[in-house]
Write a protein that holds these residues in place. Sequence first.
Motif, PDB file in Angstrom:
ATOM      1  N   GLN A   7       0.700  -1.431   0.210  1.00 35.92           N
ATOM      2  CA  GLN A   7      -0.029  -0.047  -0.088  1.00 35.92           C
ATOM      3  C   GLN A   7       1.151   1.641  -0.299  1.00 35.92           C
ATOM      4  O   GLN A   7       1.717   1.707   0.503  1.00 35.92           O
ATOM      5  CB  GLN A   7      -0.642  -0.323   0.929  1.00 35.92           C
ATOM      6  CG  GLN A   7      -2.087  -1.036   1.111  1.00 35.92           C
ATOM      7  CD  GLN A   7      -2.414  -0.972   2.263  1.00 35.92           C
ATOM      8  OE1 GLN A   7      -2.595   0.305   3.245  1.00 35.92           O
ATOM      9  NE2 GLN A   7      -4.289  -2.444   2.221  1.00 35.92           N
ATOM     10  N   ALA A   8       0.702   2.061  -1.060  1.00 40.53           N
ATOM     11  CA  ALA A   8       1.054   3.192  -1.170  1.00 40.53           C
ATOM     12  C   ALA A   8       0.032   4.601  -0.941  1.00 40.53           C
ATOM     13  O   ALA A   8      -0.504   4.917  -1.487  1.00 40.53           O
ATOM     14  CB  ALA A   8       2.068   3.232  -2.300  1.00 40.53           C
ATOM     15  N   PRO A   9       0.822   5.529  -0.048  1.00 37.89           N
ATOM     16  CA  PRO A   9      -0.084   6.793  -0.110  1.00 37.89           C
ATOM     17  C   PRO A   9       0.039   7.954  -1.256  1.00 37.89           C
ATOM     18  O   PRO A   9       1.018   7.947  -2.256  1.00 37.89           O
ATOM     19  CB  PRO A   9       0.500   7.525   1.233  1.00 37.89           C
ATOM     20  CG  PRO A   9       2.239   7.262   0.862  1.00 37.89           C
ATOM     21  CD  PRO A   9       2.588   5.812   0.653  1.00 37.89           C
ATOM     22  N   ARG A  10      -1.608   8.140  -1.351  1.00 34.91           N
ATOM     23  CA  ARG A  10      -1.982   8.906  -3.113  1.00 34.91           C
ATOM     24  C   ARG A  10      -1.066  10.467  -2.282  1.00 34.91           C
ATOM     25  O   ARG A  10      -0.432  11.104  -1.900  1.00 34.91           O
ATOM     26  CB  ARG A  10      -2.874   9.389  -2.953  1.00 34.91           C
ATOM     27  CG  ARG A  10      -4.042   7.382  -3.562  1.00 34.91           C
ATOM     28  CD  ARG A  10      -4.896   7.246  -3.855  1.00 34.91           C
ATOM     29  NE  ARG A  10      -5.332   6.432  -3.910  1.00 34.91           N
ATOM     30  CZ  ARG A  10      -5.957   5.050  -5.242  1.00 34.91           C
ATOM     31  NH1 ARG A  10      -5.285   6.059  -6.123  1.00 34.91           N
ATOM     32  NH2 ARG A  10      -6.310   4.249  -5.225  1.00 34.91           N
ATOM     33  N   GLU A  11      -0.369  10.415  -3.603  1.00 34.92           N
ATOM     34  CA  GLU A  11      -0.378  12.400  -3.989  1.00 34.92           C
ATOM     35  C   GLU A  11      -1.218  13.458  -2.875  1.00 34.92           C
ATOM     36  O   GLU A  11      -0.746  14.197  -2.825  1.00 34.92           O
ATOM     37  CB  GLU A  11       0.038  12.340  -5.261  1.00 34.92           C
ATOM     38  CG  GLU A  11       1.351  11.980  -5.492  1.00 34.92           C
ATOM     39  CD  GLU A  11       1.748  12.446  -6.814  1.00 34.92           C
ATOM     40  OE1 GLU A  11       1.845  13.066  -7.127  1.00 34.92           O
ATOM     41  OE2 GLU A  11       2.759  11.625  -7.478  1.00 34.92           O
ATOM     42  N   GLY A  12      -1.990  13.543  -3.962  1.00 36.21           N
ATOM     43  CA  GLY A  12      -2.692  14.116  -3.152  1.00 36.21           C
ATOM     44  C   GLY A  12      -3.786  13.581  -1.616  1.00 36.21           C
ATOM     45  O   GLY A  12      -4.695  14.415  -1.305  1.00 36.21           O
ATOM     46  N   GLY A  13      -4.036  12.996  -1.289  1.00 33.64           N
ATOM     47  CA  GLY A  13      -4.011  12.858  -0.095  1.00 33.64           C
ATOM     48  C   GLY A  13      -5.652  11.407   0.059  1.00 33.64           C
ATOM     49  O   GLY A  13      -5.333  10.555  -1.468  1.00 33.64           O
ATOM     50  N   GLY A  14      -6.106  11.213   0.471  1.00 34.32           N
ATOM     51  CA  GLY A  14      -6.999   9.757   0.945  1.00 34.32           C
ATOM     52  C   GLY A  14      -6.603   8.327   1.288  1.00 34.32           C
ATOM     53  O   GLY A  14      -5.214   8.214   1.713  1.00 34.32           O
ATOM     54  N   LYS A  15      -7.219   7.406   0.849  1.00 37.04           N
ATOM     55  CA  LYS A  15      -6.978   6.327   0.842  1.00 37.04           C
ATOM     56  C   LYS A  15      -5.455   5.846   0.070  1.00 37.04           C
ATOM     57  O   LYS A  15      -5.627   6.396  -1.233  1.00 37.04           O
ATOM     58  CB  LYS A  15      -8.508   5.199   0.194  1.00 37.04           C
ATOM     59  CG  LYS A  15      -9.450   5.085   1.150  1.00 37.04           C
ATOM     60  CD  LYS A  15     -10.054   3.865   1.385  1.00 37.04           C
ATOM     61  CE  LYS A  15     -11.483   4.032   1.801  1.00 37.04           C
ATOM     62  NZ  LYS A  15     -12.413   3.291   1.101  1.00 37.04           N
ATOM     63  N   PRO A  16      -4.873   4.850   0.960  1.00 35.34           N
ATOM     64  CA  PRO A  16      -4.014   4.428  -0.079  1.00 35.34           C
ATOM     65  C   PRO A  16      -3.987   4.076  -1.078  1.00 35.34           C
ATOM     66  O   PRO A  16      -4.841   2.917  -1.198  1.00 35.34           O
ATOM     67  CB  PRO A  16      -3.103   3.735   1.280  1.00 35.34           C
ATOM     68  CG  PRO A  16      -4.189   3.193   2.449  1.00 35.34           C
ATOM     69  CD  PRO A  16      -5.094   3.966   1.866  1.00 35.34           C
ATOM     70  N   GLU A  17      -2.868   3.670  -2.518  1.00 37.28           N
ATOM     71  CA  GLU A  17      -3.481   2.736  -3.089  1.00 37.28           C
ATOM     72  C   GLU A  17      -2.748   1.501  -3.269  1.00 37.28           C
ATOM     73  O   GLU A  17      -1.764   1.657  -2.596  1.00 37.28           O
ATOM     74  CB  GLU A  17      -2.377   3.744  -4.246  1.00 37.28           C
ATOM     75  CG  GLU A  17      -2.707   3.071  -6.384  1.00 37.28           C
ATOM     76  CD  GLU A  17      -2.032   3.882  -6.825  1.00 37.28           C
ATOM     77  OE1 GLU A  17      -2.643   3.441  -8.039  1.00 37.28           O
ATOM     78  OE2 GLU A  17      -1.204   5.362  -6.774  1.00 37.28           O
ATOM     79  N   VAL A  18      -3.104   0.430  -3.987  1.00 40.36           N
ATOM     80  CA  VAL A  18      -2.808  -0.713  -3.110  1.00 40.36           C
ATOM     81  C   VAL A  18      -1.791  -1.273  -4.633  1.00 40.36           C
ATOM     82  O   VAL A  18      -2.779  -1.626  -5.840  1.00 40.36           O
ATOM     83  CB  VAL A  18      -4.388  -1.834  -2.857  1.00 40.36           C
ATOM     84  CG1 VAL A  18      -3.456  -3.388  -2.831  1.00 40.36           C
ATOM     85  CG2 VAL A  18      -4.617  -1.254  -2.328  1.00 40.36           C
ATOM     86  N   PHE A  19      -1.261  -2.419  -4.132  1.00 43.33           N
ATOM     87  CA  PHE A  19      -0.004  -3.027  -5.789  1.00 43.33           C
ATOM     88  C   PHE A  19      -0.598  -4.437  -5.476  1.00 43.33           C
ATOM     89  O   PHE A  19      -0.387  -4.757  -3.952  1.00 43.33           O
ATOM     90  CB  PHE A  19       0.790  -1.800  -5.457  1.00 43.33           C
ATOM     91  CG  PHE A  19       1.112  -0.635  -6.162  1.00 43.33           C
ATOM     92  CD1 PHE A  19       0.718  -0.665  -7.515  1.00 43.33           C
ATOM     93  CD2 PHE A  19       0.740   0.029  -4.996  1.00 43.33           C
ATOM     94  CE1 PHE A  19       0.954   0.536  -7.729  1.00 43.33           C
ATOM     95  CE2 PHE A  19       1.074   1.702  -5.551  1.00 43.33           C
ATOM     96  CZ  PHE A  19       0.666   1.934  -6.650  1.00 43.33           C
ATOM     97  N   ILE A  20      -0.467  -5.123  -5.782  1.00 42.35           N
ATOM     98  CA  ILE A  20      -0.279  -6.640  -6.430  1.00 42.35           C
ATOM     99  C   ILE A  20       0.832  -7.154  -6.425  1.00 42.35           C
ATOM    100  O   ILE A  20       1.368  -6.449  -7.677  1.00 42.35           O
ATOM    101  CB  ILE A  20      -1.704  -7.262  -6.364  1.00 42.35           C
ATOM    102  CG1 ILE A  20      -3.056  -6.952  -5.773  1.00 42.35           C
ATOM    103  CG2 ILE A  20      -1.515  -8.697  -6.174  1.00 42.35           C
ATOM    104  CD1 ILE A  20      -3.320  -6.247  -4.587  1.00 42.35           C
ATOM    105  N   SER A  21       1.530  -8.541  -5.834  1.00 44.27           N
ATOM    106  CA  SER A  21       2.132  -8.798  -6.787  1.00 44.27           C
ATOM    107  C   SER A  21       2.756  -9.861  -7.425  1.00 44.27           C
ATOM    108  O   SER A  21       1.243 -10.564  -7.839  1.00 44.27           O
ATOM    109  CB  SER A  21       3.287  -9.336  -5.259  1.00 44.27           C
ATOM    110  OG  SER A  21       4.294 -10.104  -5.777  1.00 44.27           O
TER     111      SER A  21
END
Length: 70
Positions: free
Chosen positions: A37-51
């Motif tokens: 999970q990485a934070p978004r630049e504009g705020g809000g919920k973190p962006e989810v990445f899958i291996s």
Amino acid sequence: MQEGFVSLREAANMEAINYKAFHNRISRHKEEYTILQAPREGGGKPEVFISVSSLSPAAQQRYRRQKQKE
């Protein structure tokens, strides 16, 4: 072999299912997927990445074919 991470939306496309169904699958079986999970630049919920290594073999093949085209 660790190939990297893709966004949840890209992973759903590679798995050939819709976004909501894939999100539900991950929510039910968290232990089967490597998630970042990485934070978004504009705020809000973190962006989810899958291996990529957590995806099905067919989806991993689609990922490799897509990378070869690029």
